[in-house]
Design a protein around this motif. Structure first.
Motif, short mmCIF file in Angstrom:
data_model
loop_
_atom_site.label_atom_id
_atom_site.label_comp_id
_atom_site.label_asym_id
_atom_site.label_seq_id
_atom_site.Cartn_x
_atom_site.Cartn_y
_atom_site.Cartn_z
N SER A 67 10.57 6.28 -3.43
CA SER A 67 10.63 5.98 -4.85
C SER A 67 11.45 4.72 -5.03
O SER A 67 12.17 4.28 -4.15
N GLY A 68 11.32 4.14 -6.21
CA GLY A 68 12.07 2.93 -6.47
C GLY A 68 11.53 2.21 -7.68
O GLY A 68 10.58 2.66 -8.32
N ALA A 69 12.18 1.08 -7.99
CA ALA A 69 11.73 0.31 -9.14
C ALA A 69 11.74 -1.16 -8.77
O ALA A 69 12.53 -1.60 -7.94
N LEU A 70 10.86 -1.92 -9.39
CA LEU A 70 10.72 -3.33 -9.07
C LEU A 70 10.77 -4.17 -10.33
O LEU A 70 10.52 -3.66 -11.43
N PHE A 71 11.03 -5.45 -10.16
CA PHE A 71 10.94 -6.41 -11.26
C PHE A 71 11.71 -5.94 -12.48
O PHE A 71 11.18 -5.84 -13.59
N GLY A 72 12.97 -5.63 -12.30
CA GLY A 72 13.78 -5.23 -13.43
C GLY A 72 13.20 -4.02 -14.14
O GLY A 72 13.06 -4.02 -15.37
N ASN A 73 12.82 -3.00 -13.38
CA ASN A 73 12.31 -1.74 -13.93
C ASN A 73 10.96 -1.85 -14.62
O ASN A 73 10.55 -0.94 -15.32
N MET A 74 10.30 -2.98 -14.46
CA MET A 74 8.96 -3.05 -15.05
C MET A 74 7.99 -2.12 -14.34
O MET A 74 7.08 -1.58 -14.93
N PHE A 75 8.20 -2.00 -13.06
CA PHE A 75 7.28 -1.24 -12.22
C PHE A 75 8.10 -0.15 -11.54
O PHE A 75 9.03 -0.46 -10.82
N VAL A 76 7.80 1.10 -11.82
CA VAL A 76 8.53 2.16 -11.12
C VAL A 76 7.57 2.92 -10.23
O VAL A 76 6.39 3.06 -10.53
N LEU A 77 8.11 3.36 -9.13
CA LEU A 77 7.33 4.23 -8.26
C LEU A 77 8.14 5.51 -8.11
O LEU A 77 9.06 5.58 -7.32
N ASP A 78 7.82 6.49 -8.94
CA ASP A 78 8.43 7.81 -8.76
C ASP A 78 7.30 8.78 -8.41
O ASP A 78 6.15 8.37 -8.28
N ARG A 79 7.65 10.04 -8.28
CA ARG A 79 6.62 10.97 -7.81
C ARG A 79 5.53 11.17 -8.85
O ARG A 79 4.39 11.47 -8.52
N MET A 80 5.91 11.01 -10.14
CA MET A 80 4.86 11.14 -11.14
C MET A 80 3.88 9.98 -11.04
O MET A 80 2.67 10.17 -11.15
#
Lengths: 497, 569
Positions: A67-80
């Protein structure tokens, strides 16, 4: 506001599925251009392989809790996000398998069809990760772009052209609403990232969010933003209709969950009323109008409107359990709906008709297709022991825990209404005698889709526990939904941890 | 091995249905063989269960529990008590005989048996569910096969077939057709049945969801809910919540029972259904209603039951009288039996409403007895229909010359249905009447008159079908001579008469289920037979208790404490 655009390789790995699929997409396109004599079914298999690899990659992410976030939280990768990406990729693969025979009908650009389908899927994968007003807008438009072309793909068919035009005009209108809503919200709050927003009850924010909701309501086809659905579903090539009825809804619900549960958590008392109203309207309108339909695609279109109303019950519950139920319900809907559309495609291929009257005696012509259709329709209606029943019950349990009795009552009444029109189709298939008793054959890939749909519908219906655990884990971040900042983006990952 | 007996009973028909999927329709004997084999396993296991159930120990036995979903609090929790056991047996008997009754179905034989097996297995599932979710799950699952069985293998009414003029054809699928009594197509009957039952099933589901929420236990387990759920005294909608839940559950499930005025789907459905389906439908499907009310409303809301059960006592009178009168005037064999079933279900409601040991036991035994009697009648009505292709009473007659065996069995079936001594129906009727007399004398008088009415319409039908002059067009009809045709009738007669002559095992089993329930609802200790055997009748064992039942010949003295300790079994 500043964007930190320095990204490391570890960060890029979060984008691995999207990057991979983009590269694969280019490969598909290049193969299509460079080998014009290649049968399009090869391209279909090529696309399915790429989607399967993406699915495997996502499953690996899910298993290793990346999981994580990119580009100042524009893009998140969580389990959902991973769940919805798998949802989109899986349904896309099934749609491609189901459309292989159908593509023969296209006179031109057969290869590009697969490119466009996968491209839309790519857009929807970004929708599943959108955590920011900008990425929301861009990803929605990205995915819709492919659909604008796909809906009007039958160039000689007037209904298809009409469908394409209707979808385009209304879609662009929705995009305008979305952009306007975003600008209002940004003007009032000064923030774009959902989790950083602390919206206040000003008129501007309210109107802004209403506009955004209207645009998303257009995507999922909830009443009163549904007017494009019947004609577009009717006119579009059937595999595109199947695609349109499943994947964008899933992706849009990912955004809706983030929007309501994260950005608008402090507005809950207000949006519950809004969602209750929209949900009741969608279920009732969809089900009642479906009764009058004579075309199976229109019937499924209206039933889709009603199903969205059901999913909105879970959103209106506004709890962790509500979001679990949404995910679960969408998964059951995926299997039942793709299966039903696969049967529609197979029957249309054999008898050249999508009228319900022409389904008469299908049981004598193809017992397998009739039985599959029976199970898919009953799953959509919510009859045990099929997946749809558990989905509906899950949603109702989530809602009853929040005390939404009116909504549940309307939902339960609607189950009975929907039973009627699904059973009318069953009656045609099983009770009426066929006018033409010749057997209906079915191609291999189509059979695979129907089998996958049947397996999903039956297995989830009889033993849903693994799926329940999956969706419960996927929405763990909402387990302490209390305030506007309840969701913190998970700490950046050591990869594979 | 034996502890899994419930799983054998439940999954044998499912396994049969699954196996049938892989068999071709071109091998009808193999199809029938698989159906017979799976139902035979089911029957043998059910008979074993009935005799292995220990009435002294009571409570829920052969309990199986498999966690199904932790998050939702659902477990596949199976178990039978003295109320479920006889009903499981009745289902198994009717399923086994139903397979033989439908032996001559040639159109899509395989599909017929698949749906029949699923229907019966789902019914059996309800009788052994100890989890509200699975109770509803199986309940709802039993509805859909009915649609296909009625629609695909059912029959139209005579009036419907006579409606050939263009206006009539238009009329018969319109909304106004609902008021066109007695002239329905099988499609109409099937759709009405499914929509009616689903509509009331969701009413019951609302009640179940409310129980789930307000118990706050995050479980659907009936055993946990009845011990721990405290649903009393929560104000809601101007009354209390427990009353609302009770009303939802009662009317939700009573529609399938069917109680007047929710009965209208039932005779129409009976009439349209093929014989084996009518048997299962009238024999056991209707009992799902009473059983679910007992299992959900009686177990979880005992105090509310005591307060609100008089509703059933009022409505049962209408059931008995209305059903009986319509049956008397009906001109269609299956309508007569269908309305007689509706009418007879009123007796069960009367026995349940009186809420004492004898009457409730009588009600449960009546469910069992009625399953056999109505099963016989429907099987024979089906035979007559297959031979003559009509169900119209005025055009039938004199068939006893052609089918003496069927005519003889029909007399026995009528006797059983009326409640002649020697059949188990007699015992059940007497228990209901005696047990309800103190509380509802008026209803009992109506019920006794209802028996006279039953005699009237059944004898009427017997005369119209089997005696009098025979029309020449029936000269080709034949009797049931083959073993497969005679076996089902003989089995049902044997069960009915057998338990009529030796009722004690049945009585003991039922009492062991009824006693703790009534004790919990009424706070009245069950009456044990006094030591001196002679004449203690009339002596109240506890203040406020009902009169000691005439038939309470139970050998073991029982006290409330012994039930309390048994409850946890």
């Amino acid at each position: 506001m500043t964007f930190d655009l320095t990204i490391s390789v570890a960060d890029l790995l979060l984008l691995l599925p999207e990057i991979f699929l983009t590269c694969w997409l280019c490969v598909v396109l290049i193969v299509d251009f460079s080998c014009p004599r290649l049968p399009h079914t090869r391209l279909a298999f090529l696309s399915v392989i790429g989607l399967a690899a993406t699915l495997a990659c996502l499953a690996w992410f899910d298993a290793t809790h990346v999981s994580g976030a990119l580009f100042g939280n524009m893009f998140v990768l969580d389990r959902m996000a991973i769940f919805f990406k798998m949802f989109v990729v899986g349904s896309t693969a099934l749609v491609i398998l189901a459309s292989m025979q159908y593509v023969d009908r296209f006179t031109l650009f057969r290869g590009e069809y697969y490119f466009l389908v996968v491209m839309s899927a790519l857009g929807m994968m970004f929708m599943a990760s959108a955590n920011d007003m900008l990425s929301l807008f861009v990803s929605i438009e990205f995915s819709t772009l492919g659909f604008y072309i796909l809906v009007g793909y039958l160039r000689e068919d007037l209904t298809s052209n009409e469908a394409g035009l209707k979808f385009f005009v209304l879609g662009v209108f929705a995009a305008g609403l979305l952009a306007y809503g975003i600008s209002l919200v940004y003007g009032e709050t000064g923030k774009l990232v959902f989790s950083e927003m602390t919206p206040t009850h000003t008129t501007g924010t309210m109107i802004g969010f209403l506009l955004i909701f209207a645009a998303l309501g257009f995507k999922i086809g909830a009443v009163p933003f549904h007017s494009w659905i019947p004609d577009t579903y009717h006119g579009a090539p059937t595999p595109v209709t199947a695609f349109l009825s499943i994947a964008p809804k899933g992706a849009a619900f990912a955004i809706l969950i983030r929007l309501f549960f994260v950005a608008l958590a402090s507005f809950k008392p207000i949006w519950v009323l809004l969602l209750v109203a929209v949900s009741i309207l969608s279920m009732t309108y969809g089900n009642i109008v479906a009764i009058a339909q004579r075309n199976i695609k229109r019937l499924l279109a209206y039933s889709g409107i009603a199903q969205v109303g059901n999913v909105l019950i879970g959103l209106a519950a506004g709890t962790k359990m509500g979001s679990d139920a949404i995910l679960f319900y969408l998964l059951t809907y995926l299997f039942a709906n793709i299966g039903a559309f696969a049967v529609v495609i197979a029957v249309a291929q054999a008898i050249g008709s999508e009228e319900i009257d022409d389904y008469s005696g299908l049981n004598r012509r193809s017992p397998f297709l009739a039985f599959a259709m029976l199970l898919f329709l009953l799953s959509l209606a919510g009859v045990p022991p099929l997946a749809g029943f558990i989905g509906k019950l899950y949603i109702f349990i989530a809602a009853v825990n929040e005390g939404l009795y009116t909504l549940i009552t309307v939902g339960l009444i609607n189950i009975v209404i929907s039973m009627y029109y699904y059973l009318v189709v069953v009656k045609k298939m099983y009770i009426n005698e066929p006018t033409d008793p010749s057997p209906v054959s079915i191609s291999g890939p189509m059979k695979a889709v129907v089998y996958i749909g049947l397996a999903g519908t039956l297995v989830i219906g009889i033993y849903p526990q693994p799926v329940i655990e999956w969706v419960v884990d996927a929405t763990l971040m909402f387990s302490n939904m209390v305030g506007p900042s309840a969701v913190v983006t998970p700490p950046l990952p050591p990869f594979g941890g | 091995m034996v502890e899994y007996i419930l799983l054998y009973i439940l999954f044998a028909p499912f396994a049969g249905a699954l196996a049938l999927i892989f068999v071709s329709n071109r091998q009808p004997m193999l199809v029938r063989g698989i159906a017979v084999a799976s139902t035979f396993v089911c029957l043998v296991a059910a008979v074993y269960l009935f005799y292995a159930y220990d009435p002294v120990k009571g409570g829920f036995q052969f309990v199986q529990k498999f966690q199904w979903s932790k998050e939702l609090g659902i477990a596949l929790h199976l178990g039978v008590d003295g109320i479920g056991t006889p009903l499981v047996l009745a289902s198994a008997v009717l399923l086994f005989t139903g397979v033989f009754v439908s032996w001559h179905i040639t159109d899509r034989t395989k599909e017929f048996y698949i749906w029949l097996l699923i229907l019966a297995a789902a019914t059996i599932g309800v009788f052994m569910s100890l989890d509200l979710f699975f109770l509803y799950f199986f309940y709802e699952m039993s509805v859909i096969p009915m649609y296909l069985l009625l629609g695909m293998w059912g029959s139209h009414t005579k009036k419907y077939l006579e409606m050939t003029d263009p206006e009539g054809v238009k009329l018969r699928d319109s909304v106004g057709f609902i008021f066109n009594f007695g002239a329905n197509s099988k499609e109409y009957a099937a759709m009405k049945l499914v929509l009616f039952l689903s509509a009331f099933a969701v009413v019951a589901l609302m009640g179940i969801l409310l129980i789930y929420k307000y118990s706050g236990l995050n479980t659907f387990d009936i055993l946990v809910l009845r011990e721990q759920a405290n649903l009393m005294n929560i104000p809601a909608l101007g009354t209390t919540l427990d009353k609302i839940i009770w009303i939802l559950v009662f009317f939700g499930f009573a529609s399938i029972a069917p109680i007047w005025p929710l009965h209208s789907w039932s005779p129409v459905g009976h009439a349209a259904a093929p014989a084996a389906t009518s048997m299962l439908h009238a024999g056991v499907l209707m009992k799902l209603g009473h059983f679910s009310i007992i299992r959900v409303a009686f177990e979880i809301l005992p105090d509310t039951t005591r307060e609100l059960m008089p509703i059933a006592a009022v409505l049962c009178v209408f059931s008995i009288v209305y059903g009986g009168l319509v049956a008397f005037y009906a001109k269609d064999t299956k309508y007569v039996i269908g309305y007689s079933s509706s009418s007879h279900m009123g007796y069960v409601f009367l026995g349940m409403a009186a809420l004492n040991y004898v009457s409730l036991s009588g009600a449960v035994i009546y469910m069992f007895a009625h399953a056999m009697a109505t099963g016989m009648l429907f099987a024979m009505a089906g035979w007559v229909y297959d031979q003559t292709h009509t169900r119209d009473l005025p055009s039938l007659g004199g068939l006893s010359n052609k089918m003496p065996f069927i005519a003889g069995c029909f007399v026995v079936g009528c006797m059983a249905s009326i409640g002649m001594p020697g059949t188990v129906n007699f015992i059940a009727e007497v228990m209901i009447i005696v047990g309800s007399w103190n509380k509802y004398p008026l209803q009992v008088i109506v019920a006794v008159l209802g028996i006279v009415l039953t005699m009237a319409y059944l004898f009427n039908m017997m005369r119209a079908v089997f005696y009098g002059p025979m029309s020449q067009k029936y000269s080709h009809t034949r009797d049931a001579v083959a073993t497969v045709d005679r076996l089902p009738l003989l089995v049902m007669i044997a069960v009915s008469v057998g338990f009529g002559i030796f009722p004690m095992q049945l009585y003991d089993v039922v009492r062991s289920g009824v006693d703790p329930l009534v004790a919990k609802i009424t706070y009245v200790a069950p009456v044990a037979r006094t030591d001196d055997e002679t004449g203690s009748i009339g002596r109240d064992p506890a203040p406020g208790a009902d009169r000691p039942p005439l038939l309470a010949t139970h050998p073991r003295p029982r006290s409330l404490t012994s039930y309390a300790s048994r409850e946890h079994e």
